[in-house]
Design a protein around this motif. Structure first.
Motif, PDB file in Angstrom:
ATOM      1  N   TYR A   1       0.768  -1.092   0.055  1.00  0.00           N
ATOM      2  CA  TYR A   1       0.094  -0.109  -0.056  1.00  0.00           C
ATOM      3  C   TYR A   1       1.000   1.462  -0.004  1.00  0.00           C
ATOM      4  N   TYR A   2       0.374   2.380  -1.028  1.00  0.00           N
ATOM      5  CA  TYR A   2       1.257   3.587  -0.815  1.00  0.00           C
ATOM      6  C   TYR A   2       0.192   4.654  -1.257  1.00  0.00           C
ATOM      7  N   ALA A   3       0.485   5.709  -0.014  1.00  0.00           N
ATOM      8  CA  ALA A   3      -0.368   6.744  -0.393  1.00  0.00           C
ATOM      9  C   ALA A   3       0.515   8.052  -0.167  1.00  0.00           C
ATOM     10  N   GLY A   4       0.640   8.927  -1.137  1.00  0.00           N
ATOM     11  CA  GLY A   4       1.515  10.007  -1.158  1.00  0.00           C
ATOM     12  C   GLY A   4       1.041  11.079  -1.815  1.00  0.00           C
ATOM     13  N   THR A   5       1.256  12.385  -1.356  1.00  0.00           N
ATOM     14  CA  THR A   5       1.099  13.697  -1.996  1.00  0.00           C
ATOM     15  C   THR A   5       2.225  14.608  -1.916  1.00  0.00           C
ATOM     16  N   PRO A   6       2.134  15.567  -3.036  1.00  0.00           N
ATOM     17  CA  PRO A   6       3.317  16.318  -2.978  1.00  0.00           C
ATOM     18  C   PRO A   6       3.269  17.426  -1.973  1.00  0.00           C
ATOM     19  N   VAL A   7       4.450  18.081  -1.384  1.00  0.00           N
ATOM     20  CA  VAL A   7       4.407  19.251  -0.647  1.00  0.00           C
ATOM     21  C   VAL A   7       5.040  20.385  -1.603  1.00  0.00           C
ATOM     22  N   PHE A   8       4.088  21.412  -1.734  1.00  0.00           N
ATOM     23  CA  PHE A   8       4.613  22.558  -2.529  1.00  0.00           C
ATOM     24  C   PHE A   8       5.157  23.866  -1.827  1.00  0.00           C
ATOM     25  N   ALA A   9       6.036  24.498  -2.344  1.00  0.00           N
ATOM     26  CA  ALA A   9       6.428  25.830  -1.799  1.00  0.00           C
ATOM     27  C   ALA A   9       5.086  26.801  -1.935  1.00  0.00           C
ATOM     28  N   LYS A  10       5.006  27.539  -0.595  1.00  0.00           N
ATOM     29  CA  LYS A  10       3.738  28.216  -0.385  1.00  0.00           C
ATOM     30  C   LYS A  10       3.438  29.225  -1.592  1.00  0.00           C
ATOM     31  N   GLY A  11       2.439  29.076  -2.182  1.00  0.00           N
ATOM     32  CA  GLY A  11       2.091  29.811  -3.368  1.00  0.00           C
ATOM     33  C   GLY A  11       2.747  29.848  -4.659  1.00  0.00           C
ATOM     34  N   THR A  12       3.174  28.648  -4.878  1.00  0.00           N
ATOM     35  CA  THR A  12       3.913  28.062  -6.110  1.00  0.00           C
ATOM     36  C   THR A  12       3.328  26.815  -6.301  1.00  0.00           C
TER      37      THR A  12
ATOM     38  N   GLN B   1       5.818  24.742  -7.192  1.00  0.00           N
ATOM     39  CA  GLN B   1       7.206  23.964  -7.164  1.00  0.00           C
ATOM     40  C   GLN B   1       7.003  22.907  -6.012  1.00  0.00           C
ATOM     41  N   CYS B   2       7.312  21.730  -6.403  1.00  0.00           N
ATOM     42  CA  CYS B   2       7.199  20.563  -5.492  1.00  0.00           C
ATOM     43  C   CYS B   2       8.608  20.334  -4.663  1.00  0.00           C
ATOM     44  N   LEU B   3       8.574  20.649  -3.337  1.00  0.00           N
ATOM     45  CA  LEU B   3       9.640  20.576  -2.518  1.00  0.00           C
ATOM     46  C   LEU B   3      10.025  19.191  -2.100  1.00  0.00           C
ATOM     47  N   GLY B   4       8.906  18.393  -2.103  1.00  0.00           N
ATOM     48  CA  GLY B   4       8.969  16.669  -1.897  1.00  0.00           C
ATOM     49  C   GLY B   4       7.710  16.457  -1.489  1.00  0.00           C
ATOM     50  N   THR B   5       7.532  15.026  -0.918  1.00  0.00           N
ATOM     51  CA  THR B   5       6.461  14.391  -0.650  1.00  0.00           C
ATOM     52  C   THR B   5       6.198  13.859   0.829  1.00  0.00           C
ATOM     53  N   VAL B   6       4.942  13.532   0.927  1.00  0.00           N
ATOM     54  CA  VAL B   6       4.469  13.278   2.332  1.00  0.00           C
ATOM     55  C   VAL B   6       3.841  11.600   1.843  1.00  0.00           C
ATOM     56  N   CYS B   7       4.092  10.522   2.560  1.00  0.00           N
ATOM     57  CA  CYS B   7       3.713   9.507   2.117  1.00  0.00           C
ATOM     58  C   CYS B   7       3.374   8.421   3.331  1.00  0.00           C
ATOM     59  N   ILE B   8       2.403   7.712   3.157  1.00  0.00           N
ATOM     60  CA  ILE B   8       2.218   6.249   3.894  1.00  0.00           C
ATOM     61  C   ILE B   8       2.600   5.281   3.326  1.00  0.00           C
ATOM     62  N   ILE B   9       3.211   4.346   4.041  1.00  0.00           N
ATOM     63  CA  ILE B   9       3.551   2.921   3.268  1.00  0.00           C
ATOM     64  C   ILE B   9       3.117   1.926   4.247  1.00  0.00           C
ATOM     65  N   ASP B  10       2.833   0.869   3.573  1.00  0.00           N
ATOM     66  CA  ASP B  10       2.320  -0.363   4.390  1.00  0.00           C
ATOM     67  C   ASP B  10       2.770  -1.750   3.580  1.00  0.00           C
ATOM     68  N   THR B  11       2.884  -2.719   4.408  1.00  0.00           N
ATOM     69  CA  THR B  11       3.364  -4.274   3.634  1.00  0.00           C
ATOM     70  C   THR B  11       1.921  -4.797   3.509  1.00  0.00           C
ATOM     71  N   LYS B  12       0.974  -4.190   3.660  1.00  0.00           N
ATOM     72  CA  LYS B  12      -0.571  -5.085   3.644  1.00  0.00           C
ATOM     73  C   LYS B  12      -1.359  -4.242   2.786  1.00  0.00           C
ATOM     74  N   PRO B  13      -1.992  -4.836   1.779  1.00  0.00           N
ATOM     75  CA  PRO B  13      -2.810  -4.090   1.005  1.00  0.00           C
ATOM     76  C   PRO B  13      -4.318  -3.587   1.555  1.00  0.00           C
ATOM     77  N   ARG B  14      -4.749  -2.686   0.862  1.00  0.00           N
ATOM     78  CA  ARG B  14      -5.797  -1.952   1.626  1.00  0.00           C
ATOM     79  C   ARG B  14      -6.958  -2.418   0.696  1.00  0.00           C
ATOM     80  N   PRO B  15      -8.044  -2.317   1.451  1.00  0.00           N
ATOM     81  CA  PRO B  15      -9.428  -2.735   0.528  1.00  0.00           C
ATOM     82  C   PRO B  15      -9.814  -1.593  -0.329  1.00  0.00           C
ATOM     83  N   LYS B  16     -10.666  -2.035  -1.403  1.00  0.00           N
ATOM     84  CA  LYS B  16     -11.240  -0.972  -2.321  1.00  0.00           C
ATOM     85  C   LYS B  16     -11.853   0.235  -1.782  1.00  0.00           C
ATOM     86  N   GLU B  17     -12.286   0.278  -0.677  1.00  0.00           N
ATOM     87  CA  GLU B  17     -12.943   1.346  -0.149  1.00  0.00           C
ATOM     88  C   GLU B  17     -11.750   1.838   0.904  1.00  0.00           C
ATOM     89  N   ASP B  18     -10.882   2.555   0.317  1.00  0.00           N
ATOM     90  CA  ASP B  18      -9.642   3.008   0.895  1.00  0.00           C
ATOM     91  C   ASP B  18     -10.127   4.226   2.088  1.00  0.00           C
TER      92      ASP B  18
END
Length: 97
Positions: free
Chosen positions: A54-65, A67-84
């Motif tokens: 399982y992976y869920a990630g989103t970009p982190v942008f410089a305020k008002g731009t 420009q992607c500074l990086g990402t924040v994510c959640i990772i798991d070794t187990k899959p998630r159901p369709k109803e995330d």
């Protein structure tokens, strides 16, 4: 399962799920990476030492731009159901960062 991040200090860019997030500048949620054509052959998925499912990630942008500074994510070794249960929360992450 808690992964000691000192054991995984960095990921090569060509293997990093977060590269897709940064490149496309939008959140990505993968409920089961073994079934996702973008990631099923990725060593981070097929590796017995990490085995990301399982992976869920989103970009982190410089305020008002856009420009992607990086990402924040959640990772798991187990899959998630369709109803995330996290669906819709990636927008909150983006706004909070």
């Amino acid at each position: 399962l808690v992964v000691d991040l000192q054991q995984v200090p960095e990921t090569p860019r060509d293997e990093a799920f977060c590269s897709y997030v940064a490149l496309h500048k939008k959140p990505i949620v993968t409920l089961d990476a073994t079934q996702d054509p973008r990631f099923h052959d990725n060593p981070l998925v097929s590796s017995s030492s990490l085995g990301i499912r399982y992976y869920a990630g989103t970009p982190v942008f410089a305020k008002g731009t856009n420009q992607c500074l990086g990402t924040v994510c959640i990772i798991d070794t187990k899959p998630r159901p369709k109803e995330d249960p996290l669906e819709g929360h990636t927008t909150h992450w983006k706004e909070s960062a």
